[in-house]
Write an enzyme that holds these catalytic residues in place. Structure first.
Site, PDB file in Angstrom:
ATOM      1  N   CYS A  79      29.907   9.623  34.860  1.00 13.86           N
ATOM      2  CA  CYS A  79      29.677  10.993  34.404  1.00 13.86           C
ATOM      3  C   CYS A  79      30.953  11.801  34.587  1.00 13.86           C
ATOM      4  O   CYS A  79      31.670  11.668  35.573  1.00 13.86           O
ATOM      5  CB  CYS A  79      28.492  11.631  35.133  1.00 13.86           C
ATOM      6  SG  CYS A  79      28.902  12.600  36.577  1.00 13.86           S
ATOM      7  N   GLU A  80      31.232  12.623  33.585  1.00 13.23           N
ATOM      8  CA  GLU A  80      32.498  13.352  33.601  1.00 13.23           C
ATOM      9  C   GLU A  80      32.482  14.525  34.580  1.00 13.23           C
ATOM     10  O   GLU A  80      33.517  15.116  34.844  1.00 13.23           O
ATOM     11  CB  GLU A  80      32.863  13.821  32.193  1.00 13.23           C
ATOM     12  CG  GLU A  80      31.966  14.904  31.626  1.00 13.23           C
ATOM     13  CD  GLU A  80      32.359  15.276  30.199  1.00 13.23           C
ATOM     14  OE1 GLU A  80      32.966  14.450  29.500  1.00 13.23           O
ATOM     15  OE2 GLU A  80      32.043  16.420  29.805  1.00 13.23           O
ATOM     16  N   HIS A  81      31.318  14.870  35.105  1.00 14.82           N
ATOM     17  CA  HIS A  81      31.254  15.998  36.028  1.00 14.82           C
ATOM     18  C   HIS A  81      31.511  15.589  37.476  1.00 14.82           C
ATOM     19  O   HIS A  81      32.063  16.357  38.244  1.00 14.82           O
ATOM     20  CB  HIS A  81      29.871  16.670  35.938  1.00 14.82           C
ATOM     21  CG  HIS A  81      29.556  17.157  34.561  1.00 14.82           C
ATOM     22  ND1 HIS A  81      28.391  16.874  33.902  1.00 14.82           N
ATOM     23  CD2 HIS A  81      30.314  17.884  33.696  1.00 14.82           C
ATOM     24  CE1 HIS A  81      28.416  17.422  32.702  1.00 14.82           C
ATOM     25  NE2 HIS A  81      29.567  18.026  32.547  1.00 14.82           N
ATOM     26  N   HIS A  82      31.098  14.373  37.839  1.00 15.49           N
ATOM     27  CA  HIS A  82      31.239  13.941  39.229  1.00 15.49           C
ATOM     28  C   HIS A  82      32.005  12.626  39.368  1.00 15.49           C
ATOM     29  O   HIS A  82      32.243  12.170  40.480  1.00 15.49           O
ATOM     30  CB  HIS A  82      29.847  13.767  39.867  1.00 15.49           C
ATOM     31  CG  HIS A  82      28.994  14.998  39.781  1.00 15.49           C
ATOM     32  ND1 HIS A  82      28.095  15.221  38.768  1.00 15.49           N
ATOM     33  CD2 HIS A  82      28.936  16.088  40.592  1.00 15.49           C
ATOM     34  CE1 HIS A  82      27.500  16.402  38.952  1.00 15.49           C
ATOM     35  NE2 HIS A  82      27.998  16.937  40.052  1.00 15.49           N
ATOM     36  N   GLN A 120      25.875  11.646  28.826  1.00 17.00           N
ATOM     37  CA  GLN A 120      24.976  10.752  28.085  1.00 17.00           C
ATOM     38  C   GLN A 120      24.661  11.277  26.675  1.00 17.00           C
ATOM     39  O   GLN A 120      24.606  10.500  25.706  1.00 17.00           O
ATOM     40  CB  GLN A 120      23.682  10.577  28.891  1.00 17.00           C
ATOM     41  CG  GLN A 120      22.703   9.605  28.241  1.00 17.00           C
ATOM     42  CD  GLN A 120      21.441   9.417  29.079  1.00 17.00           C
ATOM     43  OE1 GLN A 120      21.471   9.594  30.297  1.00 17.00           O
ATOM     44  NE2 GLN A 120      20.350   9.072  28.439  1.00 17.00           N
ATOM     45  N   HIS A 148      21.208   8.398  36.694  1.00 19.29           N
ATOM     46  CA  HIS A 148      22.479   9.044  37.046  1.00 19.29           C
ATOM     47  C   HIS A 148      22.623   9.107  38.565  1.00 19.29           C
ATOM     48  O   HIS A 148      21.836   9.779  39.232  1.00 19.29           O
ATOM     49  CB  HIS A 148      22.525  10.454  36.458  1.00 19.29           C
ATOM     50  CG  HIS A 148      22.619  10.466  34.963  1.00 19.29           C
ATOM     51  ND1 HIS A 148      23.752  10.875  34.286  1.00 19.29           N
ATOM     52  CD2 HIS A 148      21.731  10.075  34.012  1.00 19.29           C
ATOM     53  CE1 HIS A 148      23.550  10.760  32.985  1.00 19.29           C
ATOM     54  NE2 HIS A 148      22.333  10.280  32.783  1.00 19.29           N
ATOM     55  N   CYS A 150      24.780  10.633  40.238  1.00 18.09           N
ATOM     56  CA  CYS A 150      25.109  11.981  40.734  1.00 18.09           C
ATOM     57  C   CYS A 150      23.842  12.772  41.021  1.00 18.09           C
ATOM     58  O   CYS A 150      23.838  13.669  41.861  1.00 18.09           O
ATOM     59  CB  CYS A 150      26.043  12.721  39.784  1.00 18.09           C
ATOM     60  SG  CYS A 150      25.370  13.019  38.144  1.00 18.09           S
TER      61      CYS A 150
HETATM   62 ZN   LIG Z   1      27.264  13.956  37.242  1.00 17.92          ZN
END
Ligand SMILES: [Zn+2]
Length: 194
Positions: A79-82, A120, A148, A150
């Site tokens: 995931c690009e956020h975490h 996703q 996920h 995260c």
């Molecule tokens: Zn994430």
């Protein structure tokens, strides 16, 4: 942020370990920066791949007019956020319009977009759009079900929640029975071959 572009990747990893409270010089972690670099390069190799190169010349003339469904393609992404993993299954379907692709190519296409930092929802659209553009079929449907980390590792409430996304093109949008057939085939669990 200072310019770190000249700092070797492995030094950045060692520094991250230090900042988080551990010692990258201790025995068990001596080779960790090297391993992390290798692993991260592998997990993001999709940046060096294109949908066209994934499908290559594996396009065949074929008058088959019914749905082709490749189910349960394994998918691992970050995931690009975490920068934490999300993983699950991808189901790819299309209705040919004179051309079909080799069956293994759907899995290759999933690799192109999953081996990078992702969300996703966007990955689902990208896979559908690439198939739509390259194969020019009558319709495309893509469903992704994923867990996920995260959410699972950080939260307490969403441990088992699966995220399901879909993207449709052509007949899968315009023709409800086609879409329903696809979703029914995708969402029912059966193991006729096992
Ligand atoms: Zn994430």
């Amino acid at each position: 942020m200072g310019d770190l572009s000249d700092v070797p990747y492995q030094d950045l990893v060692a520094e991250m370990i230090r900042r988080l409270g551990d010692d990258p010089e201790r025995e068990g972690m001596l080779k960790t920066p090297e391993r992390v670099e290798e692993a991260m390069r592998f997990l993001t190799q999709g940046y060096d791949m294109s949908p066209r190169s994934a499908i290559g010349d594996a396009l065949f003339r074929e008058e088959h007019q019914n749905m082709v469904l490749v189910k349960d393609i394994e998918m691992y992404s970050l995931c690009e956020h975490h920068l934490l993993p999300f993983f699950g299954k991808v189901h790819v379907a299309y209705i040919p319009n004179g051309r079909i692709i080799g069956l293994s190519k759907a899995a290759r296409l999933v690799e192109v977009f999953s081996r990078r930092f992702q969300v996703q929802e966007r990955m689902t659209e990208q896979i559908a759009q690439a198939l739509w553009d390259l194969v020019q079929p009558q319709g495309v449907g893509v469903v992704i079900e994923a867990y996920h980390l995260c959410m699972m590792m950080r939260g307490v409430q969403k441990q088992n929640s699966k995220t399901i996304t879909s993207a449709m093109r052509g007949a899968f949008l315009d023709h409800a029975p086609t879409r329903d057939e696809f979703l029914r085939l995708t969402m029912t669990t059966h193991n006729p071959l096992s």
